[in-house]
Design a protein around this motif. Structure first.
Motif, PDB file in Angstrom:
ATOM      1  N   GLN A 148      18.474 -18.602  -4.610  1.00 20.60           N
ATOM      2  CA  GLN A 148      17.908 -17.320  -5.037  1.00 20.60           C
ATOM      3  C   GLN A 148      16.765 -16.942  -4.086  1.00 20.60           C
ATOM      4  N   PRO A 149      17.096 -16.540  -2.880  1.00 23.64           N
ATOM      5  CA  PRO A 149      16.040 -16.207  -1.908  1.00 23.64           C
ATOM      6  C   PRO A 149      15.235 -14.989  -2.342  1.00 23.64           C
ATOM      7  N   ILE A 150      13.930 -15.118  -2.276  1.00 24.43           N
ATOM      8  CA  ILE A 150      13.048 -14.016  -2.643  1.00 24.43           C
ATOM      9  C   ILE A 150      12.599 -13.311  -1.360  1.00 24.43           C
ATOM     10  N   VAL A 151      13.218 -12.189  -1.090  1.00 23.63           N
ATOM     11  CA  VAL A 151      12.855 -11.388   0.071  1.00 23.63           C
ATOM     12  C   VAL A 151      11.894 -10.278  -0.336  1.00 23.63           C
ATOM     13  N   PHE A 152      12.194  -9.627  -1.460  1.00 27.77           N
ATOM     14  CA  PHE A 152      11.388  -8.500  -1.914  1.00 27.77           C
ATOM     15  C   PHE A 152      10.577  -8.883  -3.148  1.00 27.77           C
ATOM     16  N   LYS A 153       9.369  -8.379  -3.201  1.00 32.38           N
ATOM     17  CA  LYS A 153       8.530  -8.498  -4.383  1.00 32.38           C
ATOM     18  C   LYS A 153       8.292  -7.095  -4.946  1.00 32.38           C
ATOM     19  N   ASP A 154       7.774  -7.027  -6.146  1.00 36.10           N
ATOM     20  CA  ASP A 154       7.482  -5.729  -6.732  1.00 36.10           C
ATOM     21  C   ASP A 154       6.409  -5.030  -5.906  1.00 36.10           C
ATOM     22  N   THR A 155       6.721  -3.842  -5.439  1.00 32.75           N
ATOM     23  CA  THR A 155       5.768  -3.094  -4.622  1.00 32.75           C
ATOM     24  C   THR A 155       5.564  -1.703  -5.204  1.00 32.75           C
ATOM     25  N   SER A 156       4.541  -1.045  -4.707  1.00 37.06           N
ATOM     26  CA  SER A 156       4.338   0.365  -5.033  1.00 37.06           C
ATOM     27  C   SER A 156       5.237   1.202  -4.140  1.00 37.06           C
ATOM     28  N   VAL A 157       5.299   2.476  -4.388  1.00 34.03           N
ATOM     29  CA  VAL A 157       6.076   3.381  -3.556  1.00 34.03           C
ATOM     30  C   VAL A 157       5.311   3.625  -2.251  1.00 34.03           C
ATOM     31  N   MET A 158       5.986   3.499  -1.130  1.00 32.31           N
ATOM     32  CA  MET A 158       5.348   3.710   0.176  1.00 32.31           C
ATOM     33  C   MET A 158       6.354   4.259   1.162  1.00 32.31           C
ATOM     34  N   THR A 159       5.898   4.584   2.357  1.00 30.70           N
ATOM     35  CA  THR A 159       6.814   5.057   3.385  1.00 30.70           C
ATOM     36  C   THR A 159       7.611   3.870   3.930  1.00 30.70           C
ATOM     37  N   GLY A 160       8.725   4.168   4.579  1.00 31.27           N
ATOM     38  CA  GLY A 160       9.558   3.110   5.121  1.00 31.27           C
ATOM     39  C   GLY A 160       8.855   2.269   6.170  1.00 31.27           C
ATOM     40  N   LEU A 161       8.061   2.912   7.039  1.00 36.28           N
ATOM     41  CA  LEU A 161       7.340   2.174   8.076  1.00 36.28           C
ATOM     42  C   LEU A 161       6.321   1.220   7.462  1.00 36.28           C
TER      43      LEU A 161
END
Length: 253
Positions: free
Chosen positions: A48-61
């Motif tokens: 179960q690789p964790i690549v993403f964590k809960d984030t706020s909304v932001m630009t792609g860059l």
């Protein structure tokens, strides 16, 4: 309104579509990212690789720099981990490259970098089934001439194109993709050709002749050894010699 690419041999958790889609609509997102887990044929969880964590909304860059940094090249592909707003894809001309394996190599980074609103979720939504008949599995089982051509030329060509396309957007990532195309794609030909069979090497050179215009376009980005292997007469001969040496040095005892 939103697009999710789900491989026919994989699975998603119940309620996943509804929950992820609701988040996209609520935040008016171009892209949302979530994690996956590897499963075997009995649906046992392998990892179960964790690549993403809960984030706020932001630009792609901002998202790319904060989540991936310089390691974005190690996360090429896996478009199944994202949900995309359809109109966003159309407005930015984000499409899968044709006639190549691993079509998602440029799709994923292009979608992320050009997104105006993107966010990540740590939850595991997608269940990725590993087996030998998958695209990745079949490639590992043998280097066919067509796959070598698609990987060494087409996949690299599209990464190179992405590098040029985002030059004004982000020079750092542009340079990163440029170097990755040259090293990881264009200059892997010797390794692939020496590991495959004589008949598949012949198929590879057949593809070279059929697509000479594409080969000529990316030829300047190859190193000396790879350029030598692309010569019409000396190339096949050198490839067979390399193949013979590889076979002798890796002979099973």
């Amino acid at each position: 309104e939103y697009v999710w690419y789900i491989d026919p041999d994989d699975m998603v958790y119940p309620q996943a579509v509804k929950d992820v889609l609701n988040q996209c609509i609520l935040e008016k997102l171009d892209v949302i990212c979530f994690n996956y887990e590897d499963i075997d044929e009995q649906e046992n969880i392998l990892s179960q690789p964790i690549v993403f964590k809960d984030t706020s909304v932001m630009t792609g860059l901002d998202f790319a720099h904060n989540v991936f940094g310089g390691e974005i090249i190690y996360h090429f592909g896996y478009v199944v981990r994202f949900l995309y707003r359809r109109q966003f894809l159309l407005e930015n001309n984000i499409f899968f490259p044709e006639h190549t394996c691993w079509q998602d190599t440029v799709y994923m980074p292009e979608a992320i970098l050009k997104a105006r609103k993107i966010m990540g979720q740590q939850r595991n939504v997608y269940r990725y089934w590993h087996h030998d008949t998958s695209v990745c599995g079949s490639f590992n089982l043998g280097y066919s001439g067509i796959k070598i051509y698609q990987w060494a030329f087409n996949a690299g060509y599209y990464v190179l194109q992405l590098s040029r396309d985002i030059r004004d957007l982000d020079k750092h990532y542009s340079d990163l993709f440029y170097n990755f195309a040259c090293v990881h794609y264009f200059n892997q030909i010797p390794i692939f050709l020496c590991r495959t069979t004589a008949s598949q090497r012949a198929n590879f050179y057949k593809q070279i002749k059929l697509h000479s215009d594409r080969v000529a376009e990316v030829y300047p980005y190859f190193n000396r050894i790879s350029k030598m292997l692309l010569q019409p007469v000396m190339g096949p001969l050198c490839a067979h010699i390399l193949g013979g040496i590889y076979k002798l040095t890796h002979k099973k005892h």
